[in-house]
Design a protein around this motif. Sequence first.
Motif, PDB file in Angstrom:
ATOM      1  N   PHE A  98       0.556 -33.367  -5.624  1.00  0.00           N
ATOM      2  CA  PHE A  98       1.242 -32.219  -5.025  1.00  0.00           C
ATOM      3  C   PHE A  98       2.386 -32.695  -4.128  1.00  0.00           C
ATOM      4  O   PHE A  98       3.471 -32.103  -4.111  1.00  0.00           O
ATOM      5  N   SER A  99       2.143 -33.762  -3.390  1.00  0.00           N
ATOM      6  CA  SER A  99       3.191 -34.300  -2.516  1.00  0.00           C
ATOM      7  C   SER A  99       4.338 -34.892  -3.319  1.00  0.00           C
ATOM      8  O   SER A  99       5.509 -34.762  -2.942  1.00  0.00           O
ATOM      9  N   PHE A 100       4.033 -35.533  -4.434  1.00  0.00           N
ATOM     10  CA  PHE A 100       5.100 -36.083  -5.268  1.00  0.00           C
ATOM     11  C   PHE A 100       5.950 -34.960  -5.860  1.00  0.00           C
ATOM     12  O   PHE A 100       7.179 -35.085  -5.966  1.00  0.00           O
ATOM     13  N   ALA A 101       5.311 -33.853  -6.237  1.00  0.00           N
ATOM     14  CA  ALA A 101       6.061 -32.699  -6.738  1.00  0.00           C
ATOM     15  C   ALA A 101       6.969 -32.150  -5.647  1.00  0.00           C
ATOM     16  O   ALA A 101       8.121 -31.773  -5.901  1.00  0.00           O
ATOM     17  N   ALA A 102       6.455 -32.102  -4.407  1.00  0.00           N
ATOM     18  CA  ALA A 102       7.255 -31.612  -3.290  1.00  0.00           C
ATOM     19  C   ALA A 102       8.440 -32.529  -3.019  1.00  0.00           C
ATOM     20  O   ALA A 102       9.558 -32.069  -2.758  1.00  0.00           O
ATOM     21  N   LEU A 103       8.228 -33.841  -3.073  1.00  0.00           N
ATOM     22  CA  LEU A 103       9.315 -34.788  -2.842  1.00  0.00           C
ATOM     23  C   LEU A 103      10.446 -34.592  -3.840  1.00  0.00           C
ATOM     24  O   LEU A 103      11.627 -34.712  -3.491  1.00  0.00           O
ATOM     25  N   ALA A 104      10.096 -34.285  -5.077  1.00  0.00           N
ATOM     26  CA  ALA A 104      11.115 -34.056  -6.097  1.00  0.00           C
ATOM     27  C   ALA A 104      11.958 -32.833  -5.767  1.00  0.00           C
ATOM     28  O   ALA A 104      13.134 -32.765  -6.142  1.00  0.00           O
ATOM     29  N   ALA A 105      11.365 -31.862  -5.054  1.00  0.00           N
ATOM     30  CA  ALA A 105      12.084 -30.624  -4.727  1.00  0.00           C
ATOM     31  C   ALA A 105      12.934 -30.760  -3.476  1.00  0.00           C
ATOM     32  O   ALA A 105      14.049 -30.238  -3.416  1.00  0.00           O
ATOM     33  N   GLY A 107      14.107 -33.577  -2.035  1.00  0.00           N
ATOM     34  CA  GLY A 107      15.080 -34.653  -2.055  1.00  0.00           C
ATOM     35  C   GLY A 107      14.940 -35.586  -0.865  1.00  0.00           C
ATOM     36  O   GLY A 107      13.846 -35.840  -0.370  1.00  0.00           O
ATOM     37  N   ARG A 108      16.080 -36.042  -0.348  1.00  0.00           N
ATOM     38  CA  ARG A 108      16.088 -37.015   0.747  1.00  0.00           C
ATOM     39  C   ARG A 108      16.029 -36.362   2.120  1.00  0.00           C
ATOM     40  O   ARG A 108      15.946 -37.059   3.136  1.00  0.00           O
ATOM     41  N   THR A 109      16.124 -35.038   2.165  1.00  0.00           N
ATOM     42  CA  THR A 109      16.057 -34.342   3.444  1.00  0.00           C
ATOM     43  C   THR A 109      14.730 -33.615   3.549  1.00  0.00           C
ATOM     44  O   THR A 109      13.979 -33.516   2.596  1.00  0.00           O
ATOM     45  N   GLY A 110      14.448 -33.068   4.747  1.00  0.00           N
ATOM     46  CA  GLY A 110      13.135 -32.457   4.933  1.00  0.00           C
ATOM     47  C   GLY A 110      12.078 -33.534   4.985  1.00  0.00           C
ATOM     48  O   GLY A 110      12.346 -34.680   5.344  1.00  0.00           O
ATOM     49  N   CYS A 122      -5.013 -42.463   1.776  1.00  0.00           N
ATOM     50  CA  CYS A 122      -3.797 -42.546   2.579  1.00  0.00           C
ATOM     51  C   CYS A 122      -3.021 -43.830   2.272  1.00  0.00           C
ATOM     52  O   CYS A 122      -1.786 -43.821   2.143  1.00  0.00           O
ATOM     53  N   GLN A 123      -3.737 -44.943   2.153  1.00  0.00           N
ATOM     54  CA  GLN A 123      -3.087 -46.212   1.844  1.00  0.00           C
ATOM     55  C   GLN A 123      -2.414 -46.163   0.477  1.00  0.00           C
ATOM     56  O   GLN A 123      -1.279 -46.639   0.311  1.00  0.00           O
ATOM     57  N   LYS A 124      -3.098 -45.577  -0.501  1.00  0.00           N
ATOM     58  CA  LYS A 124      -2.527 -45.467  -1.840  1.00  0.00           C
ATOM     59  C   LYS A 124      -1.288 -44.582  -1.827  1.00  0.00           C
ATOM     60  O   LYS A 124      -0.290 -44.867  -2.499  1.00  0.00           O
ATOM     61  N   PHE A 125      -1.358 -43.477  -1.069  1.00  0.00           N
ATOM     62  CA  PHE A 125      -0.206 -42.583  -1.017  1.00  0.00           C
ATOM     63  C   PHE A 125       0.989 -43.286  -0.376  1.00  0.00           C
ATOM     64  O   PHE A 125       2.115 -43.222  -0.892  1.00  0.00           O
ATOM     65  N   ASN A 126       0.768 -43.954   0.727  1.00  0.00           N
ATOM     66  CA  ASN A 126       1.880 -44.635   1.407  1.00  0.00           C
ATOM     67  C   ASN A 126       2.491 -45.726   0.527  1.00  0.00           C
ATOM     68  O   ASN A 126       3.720 -45.918   0.524  1.00  0.00           O
ATOM     69  N   SER A 127       1.653 -46.436  -0.215  1.00  0.00           N
ATOM     70  CA  SER A 127       2.202 -47.464  -1.109  1.00  0.00           C
ATOM     71  C   SER A 127       2.973 -46.816  -2.250  1.00  0.00           C
ATOM     72  O   SER A 127       3.991 -47.351  -2.713  1.00  0.00           O
ATOM     73  N   GLY A 128       2.507 -45.645  -2.710  1.00  0.00           N
ATOM     74  CA  GLY A 128       3.230 -44.923  -3.754  1.00  0.00           C
ATOM     75  C   GLY A 128       4.578 -44.425  -3.272  1.00  0.00           C
ATOM     76  O   GLY A 128       5.578 -44.493  -3.998  1.00  0.00           O
ATOM     77  N   VAL A 129       4.618 -43.932  -2.042  1.00  0.00           N
ATOM     78  CA  VAL A 129       5.882 -43.472  -1.453  1.00  0.00           C
ATOM     79  C   VAL A 129       6.871 -44.630  -1.364  1.00  0.00           C
ATOM     80  O   VAL A 129       8.060 -44.486  -1.667  1.00  0.00           O
ATOM     81  N   ALA A 130       6.381 -45.805  -0.975  1.00  0.00           N
ATOM     82  CA  ALA A 130       7.246 -46.986  -0.893  1.00  0.00           C
ATOM     83  C   ALA A 130       7.783 -47.358  -2.277  1.00  0.00           C
ATOM     84  O   ALA A 130       8.954 -47.741  -2.420  1.00  0.00           O
ATOM     85  N   HIS A 135      11.738 -42.166   2.024  1.00  0.00           N
ATOM     86  CA  HIS A 135      11.598 -42.481   3.446  1.00  0.00           C
ATOM     87  C   HIS A 135      11.236 -41.248   4.276  1.00  0.00           C
ATOM     88  O   HIS A 135      11.219 -41.324   5.499  1.00  0.00           O
ATOM     89  N   ASN A 136      10.947 -40.143   3.599  1.00  0.00           N
ATOM     90  CA  ASN A 136      10.655 -38.902   4.322  1.00  0.00           C
ATOM     91  C   ASN A 136       9.275 -38.362   3.964  1.00  0.00           C
ATOM     92  O   ASN A 136       9.059 -37.158   3.916  1.00  0.00           O
TER      93      ASN A 136
END
Length: 254
Positions: A98-105, A107-110, A122-130, A135-136
């Motif tokens: 769900f968070s990855f879908a939100a990131l696609a919407a 963008g780099r802001t928000g 949490c660790q898996k999510f943070n590594s996925g974000v990296a 960066h948001n």
Amino acid sequence: MNVLSKALTLGRLVRRGDWITIRLNVLRLLAGWRLKWHGERPFVNRDLGFPAVCHPDWPESRTQFLGGVYDSFEFVLIRKWLLPGDWFVDAGVNKGLFSFAALAAIGRTGGVLAIDADEFACQKFNSGVALLGAHNARALHAALTDAIGAVTFFVSERHTGSEMQSIRPTEGALRDGMRPVTVPAVDFRTVAVRDLQGAEPVLIKMDIEGAETGALKGAPNRWLGADGPLWLVEINPGCLLAFGSSASELCDFF
């Protein structure tokens, strides 16, 4: 299933004209090959229509990648509702889709704030974000309640049953292998001030295995009004019952 068996199965499906099953089987086969290629290294895939991260060393992430997903309506809703600059709160991040879908919407802001009582998730999510180069977005390791402090949370022994992890797990979940850990507890009011730093979420998704009613008791009043964010809330009557709550009580907040 050996090559001959697969060929015979394919022949039967072609004779029946079952192209949907053929397509699904081909996609599943390709997914299996991709997993073998990456080994245990996480990788980005766009099969859901947006960049998401698969962790092959996490059984649940691997199973989801191989078997598809059942939240397509929610993913479409998230991507249509959120705009660049918006904030999304993912309470119960699990595999992070769900968070990855939100990131696609957005963008780099928000921004995206994911919250989960499972430190592993949490660790898996943070590594996925990296890996996505975002960066948001970040994960907050905490259990959502109506107060600040610490609570006992039951996590899956082998990270194979995270969808049933809870402060008050069912008897079936306990039999499948859960162990108690002490985790920080936080309420939405604190999250609003400390973690969102004044930003107002536009959409909140919450799936915390029965603890939803308690979490809503700790939410700012403005979040529950007509001008508040859109809420996507999982309603599991059995899990709510373990907390002495019900679907009707949960819905009364809105």
